[in-house]
Design an enzyme around this catalytic site. Structure first.
Site, short mmCIF file in Angstrom:
data_model
loop_
_atom_site.label_atom_id
_atom_site.label_comp_id
_atom_site.label_asym_id
_atom_site.label_seq_id
_atom_site.Cartn_x
_atom_site.Cartn_y
_atom_site.Cartn_z
N SER A 1 153.96 13.92 35.77
CA SER A 1 153.21 12.99 35.84
C SER A 1 152.37 12.62 37.19
O SER A 1 153.04 12.72 38.40
CB SER A 1 153.40 11.26 35.94
N ASP B 1 158.87 1.72 34.08
CA ASP B 1 157.95 3.00 33.18
C ASP B 1 157.47 2.97 32.07
O ASP B 1 157.78 2.29 31.16
CB ASP B 1 158.86 3.47 32.86
N ARG C 1 155.32 5.42 30.81
CA ARG C 1 155.21 6.65 30.85
C ARG C 1 154.90 7.17 29.04
O ARG C 1 156.18 6.29 28.57
CB ARG C 1 155.57 8.04 31.45
#
Ligand SMILES: [Zn+2]
Length: 252
Positions: A79, A153, A155
């Site tokens: 990422s 998180d 993501r």
């Protein structure tokens, strides 16, 4: 070299014809938009640019060797981290992980690095820097994200799964310390045959960040600091240890 000219034409052709219903809760479809040669300090790569039907994030894949219709392809899902990747910030281990995985892939027979434009664990660049500000006042990474109203998180890996499918990768060996990534990619239909741990020693600036990752986010991280390399083969350092056990490991 990675792709043949014919494979590139095929991949581009498939992408042009085929816009799917998309993957994940956002129904994102990422198709291959362009491919170019990319000789790099880590070896010969092709860079693959992805078109995205949902938002303007332009993701990339860096491909080494013959990965089309291939099994057991070493894959790193990275990422974006502007401060780490480009500037060499010591607040995180992003650049170390990026370089270690590119080295490993470039020196091997084949591999793919997916570069996802989801900065700051998915909260975006501005919010990441806001979180840094909070951390400068004593909060850890997780607390800072939560204080800003985000999950630890944010993501999501459906895009990564789609990218691997678009590249026609059949099964992978995932280079990661993050068990959530394995679950998430598996849920999106990616066949993961093995985990390749990434071993990077902490420095004084990122030790607390890495310890938080291990203790609060369940990352599998080695704190011995003795080796600066990516371990090959399935030789996990602290696989199966609870976050508490991991924390205890480096308190002792
Ligand atoms: Zn970073």
């Amino acid at each position: 070299m990675s792709f043949s000219h014919m494979q590139i034409e095929e991949l581009l052709d498939e992408s042009r014809k085929h816009l799917c219903e998309g993957y994940g809760r956002e129904r994102v479809c990422v198709n291959i938009a362009a491919v170019g040669d990319l000789p790099s300090r880590f070896g010969e790569f092709h860079v693959v640019a992805f078109y995205n039907n949902r938002d303007d994030q332009e993701h990339a894949a860096f491909v080494h060797g013959d990965v089309c219709d291939s099994e057991d392809v070493p894959v790193r899902v990275h990422s974006e981290c502007l401060t780490g990747d480009a500037i060499g910030s010591l607040r995180c281990d992003c650049r170390d992980q990026l370089e270690a995985s590119l080295n490993e892939i470039g020196n091997g027979e084949k591999g793919v690095l997916l570069y996802l434009r989801q900065e700051g664990r998915g909260i975006g660049f501005v919010n990441k820097i806001r979180a840094y500000g909070l951390q400068d006042h004593g909060l850890d990474t997780v607390e800072a994200n939560v204080a800003l109203g985000f999950r630890d998180d944010e993501r999501e890996y459906s895009v990564a799964a789609h990218m691997l499918d678009s590249l026609r990768v059949r099964s992978i060996k995932l280079m990661t310390n993050n068990p959530r990534k394995i679950d998430d990619l598996t849920q999106h239909g990616i066949k993961i045959n093995e985990r390749l741990p990434l071993v990077i020693p902490p420095n004084d600036s990122n030790r607390f960040y890495l310890e938080t990752k291990a203790a609060k986010s369940g990352h599998l991280i080695d704190f011995s600091g003795k080796e600066r390399l990516v371990e090959q083969g399935d030789r996990p350092i602290v696989e199966g240890a609870t976050p508490e056990q991991i924390a205890a490991l480096h308190e002792g």
